[in-house]
Design a protein around this motif. Structure first.
Motif, PDB file in Angstrom:
ATOM      1  N   GLY B 179      67.139  27.013  73.317  1.00 38.34           N
ATOM      2  CA  GLY B 179      66.248  26.292  72.408  1.00 38.34           C
ATOM      3  C   GLY B 179      64.894  26.966  72.361  1.00 38.34           C
ATOM      4  O   GLY B 179      63.845  26.321  72.424  1.00 38.34           O
ATOM      5  N   ALA B 180      64.907  28.302  72.231  1.00 38.83           N
ATOM      6  CA  ALA B 180      63.676  29.078  72.382  1.00 38.83           C
ATOM      7  C   ALA B 180      62.726  28.921  71.205  1.00 38.83           C
ATOM      8  O   ALA B 180      61.564  29.310  71.304  1.00 38.83           O
ATOM      9  CB  ALA B 180      64.017  30.556  72.581  1.00 38.83           C
ATOM     10  N   GLY B 181      63.186  28.370  70.097  1.00 40.57           N
ATOM     11  CA  GLY B 181      62.297  28.098  68.965  1.00 40.57           C
ATOM     12  C   GLY B 181      61.619  29.341  68.459  1.00 40.57           C
ATOM     13  O   GLY B 181      62.277  30.336  68.137  1.00 40.57           O
ATOM     14  N   GLY B 198      65.603  34.441  75.254  1.00 42.20           N
ATOM     15  CA  GLY B 198      65.598  33.187  74.522  1.00 42.20           C
ATOM     16  C   GLY B 198      66.884  33.053  73.723  1.00 42.20           C
ATOM     17  O   GLY B 198      67.468  34.047  73.301  1.00 42.20           O
ATOM     18  N   ASN B 199      67.336  31.832  73.552  1.00 44.26           N
ATOM     19  CA  ASN B 199      68.502  31.566  72.702  1.00 44.26           C
ATOM     20  C   ASN B 199      68.121  30.486  71.709  1.00 44.26           C
ATOM     21  O   ASN B 199      67.456  29.509  72.059  1.00 44.26           O
ATOM     22  CB  ASN B 199      69.703  31.105  73.543  1.00 44.26           C
ATOM     23  CG  ASN B 199      70.829  30.543  72.667  1.00 44.26           C
ATOM     24  OD1 ASN B 199      70.942  29.338  72.465  1.00 44.26           O
ATOM     25  ND2 ASN B 199      71.654  31.434  72.128  1.00 44.26           N
ATOM     26  N   GLU B 200      68.552  30.653  70.460  1.00 49.87           N
ATOM     27  CA  GLU B 200      68.193  29.670  69.443  1.00 49.87           C
ATOM     28  C   GLU B 200      69.333  29.522  68.430  1.00 49.87           C
ATOM     29  O   GLU B 200      70.004  30.502  68.105  1.00 49.87           O
ATOM     30  CB  GLU B 200      66.889  30.111  68.752  1.00 49.87           C
ATOM     31  CG  GLU B 200      66.405  29.207  67.634  1.00 49.87           C
ATOM     32  CD  GLU B 200      66.233  27.747  68.036  1.00 49.87           C
ATOM     33  OE1 GLU B 200      65.552  27.478  69.043  1.00 49.87           O
ATOM     34  OE2 GLU B 200      66.814  26.873  67.352  1.00 49.87           O
ATOM     35  N   SER B 202      68.904  27.527  65.367  1.00 49.71           N
ATOM     36  CA  SER B 202      68.433  27.308  63.994  1.00 49.71           C
ATOM     37  C   SER B 202      68.054  28.624  63.311  1.00 49.71           C
ATOM     38  O   SER B 202      67.258  29.411  63.824  1.00 49.71           O
ATOM     39  CB  SER B 202      67.212  26.386  64.024  1.00 49.71           C
ATOM     40  OG  SER B 202      66.374  26.624  62.916  1.00 49.71           O
ATOM     41  N   GLN B 205      64.281  28.888  62.745  1.00 46.92           N
ATOM     42  CA  GLN B 205      63.531  29.317  63.925  1.00 46.92           C
ATOM     43  C   GLN B 205      63.790  30.791  64.227  1.00 46.92           C
ATOM     44  O   GLN B 205      62.874  31.529  64.595  1.00 46.92           O
ATOM     45  CB  GLN B 205      63.941  28.457  65.128  1.00 46.92           C
ATOM     46  CG  GLN B 205      63.805  26.965  64.887  1.00 46.92           C
ATOM     47  CD  GLN B 205      62.437  26.437  65.253  1.00 46.92           C
ATOM     48  OE1 GLN B 205      62.017  26.569  66.377  1.00 46.92           O
ATOM     49  NE2 GLN B 205      61.739  25.875  64.289  1.00 46.92           N
ATOM     50  N   LEU B 206      65.034  31.215  64.081  1.00 41.38           N
ATOM     51  CA  LEU B 206      65.365  32.616  64.366  1.00 41.38           C
ATOM     52  C   LEU B 206      64.623  33.562  63.432  1.00 41.38           C
ATOM     53  O   LEU B 206      64.080  34.586  63.845  1.00 41.38           O
ATOM     54  CB  LEU B 206      66.880  32.833  64.235  1.00 41.38           C
ATOM     55  CG  LEU B 206      67.730  32.258  65.362  1.00 41.38           C
ATOM     56  CD1 LEU B 206      69.199  32.190  64.936  1.00 41.38           C
ATOM     57  CD2 LEU B 206      67.593  33.099  66.630  1.00 41.38           C
ATOM     58  N   SER B 209      60.846  33.466  64.367  1.00 39.88           N
ATOM     59  CA  SER B 209      60.515  34.152  65.623  1.00 39.88           C
ATOM     60  C   SER B 209      60.705  35.655  65.460  1.00 39.88           C
ATOM     61  O   SER B 209      59.922  36.447  65.990  1.00 39.88           O
ATOM     62  CB  SER B 209      61.356  33.610  66.782  1.00 39.88           C
ATOM     63  OG  SER B 209      62.727  33.852  66.572  1.00 39.88           O
ATOM     64  N   PHE B 291      64.438  20.475  74.826  1.00 40.39           N
ATOM     65  CA  PHE B 291      65.747  20.997  74.469  1.00 40.39           C
ATOM     66  C   PHE B 291      66.911  20.055  74.780  1.00 40.39           C
ATOM     67  O   PHE B 291      67.808  19.898  73.958  1.00 40.39           O
ATOM     68  CB  PHE B 291      65.990  22.332  75.191  1.00 40.39           C
ATOM     69  CG  PHE B 291      67.374  22.896  74.944  1.00 40.39           C
ATOM     70  CD1 PHE B 291      67.732  23.335  73.681  1.00 40.39           C
ATOM     71  CD2 PHE B 291      68.318  22.967  75.974  1.00 40.39           C
ATOM     72  CE1 PHE B 291      69.019  23.834  73.442  1.00 40.39           C
ATOM     73  CE2 PHE B 291      69.598  23.458  75.739  1.00 40.39           C
ATOM     74  CZ  PHE B 291      69.936  23.899  74.471  1.00 40.39           C
TER      75      PHE B 291
END
Lengths: 401, 401
Positions: B179-181, B198-200, B202, B205-206, B209, B291
């Motif tokens: 949930g790194a946003g 980080g893992n995301e 959405s 958000q990806l 970022s 998260f």
């Protein structure tokens, strides 16, 4: 809507307008459907979701201290308590509007299931509002929201009582409370020795206030579980499910003591209801709490308030600027236009900042005598939740110039 | 999604799945449409509403200090600033996903207008998130949300740097941030000397970022107006319209300094992405901030976290329990099921209270070493608004037992 000192607005007759009648029956229907909808949404769907889990996950959730399925049973019991109130409101509203439930054709069979999701949401929020307005636990929030109004009245009119004596105590001041909601502020103002009239537009609020004011038989008559409708942000299950008693005082007994002519509630849009007052009908004070941001056109609200006040009349306000017509969908509002004159809907709406609102109040013929910002308060909030909404309302006292 | 040290998940390929591709193009489309939608929703509708007012009311609102129409012009200028960022995100995402905008058939002409209202809402909330994650003004909120994680890392691993020397500084610990946003916490952890990933899930958000981490050219490159999308609860118009600069630091320069192998971002559902790790791929720490309440089934989240950690690995958490699957409609989530295994959608969901969550963490094989409740923080909030949402997040440190 008339009993025990709660008057009615002679011009307000929902049966003369198809849209009004639809709004009325949808609201009625939603109080009737609360029990079924709550069991469906809060426990039935969750049981279905639970049984969609793997057996290992089910077993884990059913272990102590989680005990998931027994918890859902407790939620069902809490729903039953809330449903007792919801159905009491339904029955008292059926009586108040003289509705024949057995009528054929367009009767209950036709509209008994007509509540929209929005109507059911309003039942849930109305139930939560009883916590704020009519429970002992809600006192802190009431004090934060209503305290400034009560103090201002006391400062301005507190000594009138001595001058006129107890027989004419009601001459202290005549106060209008638009957006009266469940009637607590209007009731408290009457109890404090004023003549007060609440006005409310929402059928849900009108039906609920009619019940609590006129049809409860004792203090602490109902047990309510105000926070069961969401499962999020609860520290513990007892906090989620906790019950409170309402009403904290028995309004009927107090209304009887004070005499029925000192307190009344009117229904309908306040701009329509108060736009053509004879000078003898005017009010000394208008108290608006969490109300002005329901305005699509704040100027028309201010003009109405100015018209309904006597010369040198006082407007006391408290609340934030959560412009309702920005936040909410307009479908329902635009369907109830009040018939004539300016509509309640979206045309001509605007949303101002606080400093612009204060400027507008003076531009529209008021003199601001006090402005206090930064006072923090919740609104119908669970003070134990891990998520809280905090308002910094603006308090002002303005005098008709 | 790979440049300047931001790696990609080899298994993640949206072009292999029609639903994924639709989600990707809708997200892309929404960044492209932000400019048009914002002018339409924020100023065009308000001008129309303004001209529906009586001429007298129009004149009043256009007087100083309100100056309503010039204010709407200022909102238009602010939208243009935000659109520069939104379109930069669009272009960098088009490059990252190697999309041919000129392609015929299913190309941009087919999906360029496909963003739903929900997608456009996400652009607005993503823009606000830059305020929290990548502006100097957001530092207070970042400190409240991320501070506990950084402090815990420092306490546990702070001395490793001395032991291994600066050459192997990245050996301090390997940290995963699900949930790194917008990537700020993962980035800050890397800057502090750890290896972080980080893992995301959405796309919004990806894409955002990816842009801020890899494609900005300098600190303070963009001016953003994070609070223009609502007209409610603003004390003043300058507060409503205020601009901030992002990013507060230039991530590209810092990533170059630290070496590209210490920081990466992966895309997709974290349960899918981390369910089959070789022991050599495991993490020393998992840091979850705002998260865990995205979980329909928290047990499956906890099981994944336990699997991805080394023995004695540490799970640090901070956030409230705003169960997303209770709050949000499920239409979008159920359309992206991650292909195999457990779905991301509604089946098997449940929402626990805090004390139940803490019990579950231990029942699932963690030992809680610290639990701190009551720490107050906002979440992507305007600290000048008259309405604030305040969370009491729970902070915990749990060790894999």
């Amino acid at each position: 809507m008339s009993a025990n000192g709660v008057g009615s607005d002679a011009e307000f007759d929902p049966f003369n307008d198809a849209e009004e009648l639809r709004a009325l029956t949808s609201a009625l229907s939603s109080f009737h459907l609360y029990r079924r909808a709550a069991h469906q949404n809060l426990t039935h769907h969750r049981r279905t979701s639970f049984f969609a889990l793997s057996l290992a996950h089910q077993a884990l959730l059913n272990k102590s201290p989680i005990n998931y399925l027994p918890t859902l049973d407790k939620v069902d019991h809490a729903i039953e308590d809330n449903a007792v109130l919801s159905e009491a409101i339904f029955r008292s509203a059926v009586d108040a509007f003289e509705i024949d439930l057995g009528a054929t054709g367009g009767g209950f069979k036709a509209w008994g299931n007509s509540a929209s999701d929005g109507d059911l949401d309003k039942v849930r929020s109305t139930i939560k509002q009883f916590y704020r307005d009519w429970s002992d636990e809600g006192r802190v929030e009431r004090e934060a929201c209503y305290g400034g109004v009560m103090k201002e009245l006391e400062e301005r009119f507190g000594e009138v009582e001595d001058k006129y004596g107890s027989l004419n105590i009601y001459i202290r001041a005549i106060v209008l409370i638009p957006g009266a909601g469940l009637g607590r502020l209007a009731f408290d103002i009457a109890v404090a020795g004023y003549t007060s009239q609440g006005n409310e537009f929402s059928y849900h609020q009108l039906m609920a206030s009619n019940y609590i004011l006129n049809h409860t038989t004792a203090a602490n008559q109902h047990t309510l579980h105000p926070f069961i409708s969401t499962f999020s942000n609860h520290p513990t299950r007892p906090s989620h499910l906790r019950g409170i008693q309402i009403p904290d005082v028995h309004p009927g007994s107090l209304l009887e003591l004070m005499g029925s002519d000192r307190f009344s509630m009117t229904a309908g849009d306040f701009r329509q209801a108060y736009k053509d007052l004879h000078p003898s009908q005017k009010f000394d004070v208008c108290a608006t709490v969490f109300f002005i941001d329901t305005a699509p056109n704040l100027i028309s609200y201010i003009e109405t308030i100015k018209h309904l006040l006597v010369d040198d009349g006082v407007w006391v306000n408290f609340g934030p600027l959560l412009w309702h017509f920005e936040e909410h969908a307009q479908e329902e509002q635009t369907s109830r236009n009040g018939g004539e004159g300016e509509d309640v809907g979206a045309a001509g709406k605007f949303e101002l900042c606080l400093d612009e609102v204060l400027a507008l109040v003076e531009m529209c013929g008021f003199k601001l005598e006090k402005v206090v910002t930064g006072a923090k308060t919740g609104y119908v909030g669970d003070e134990k939740s891990m998520l809280r909404h905090e308002y910094e309302g603006v308090f002002w006292v303005a005098v008709k110039a």
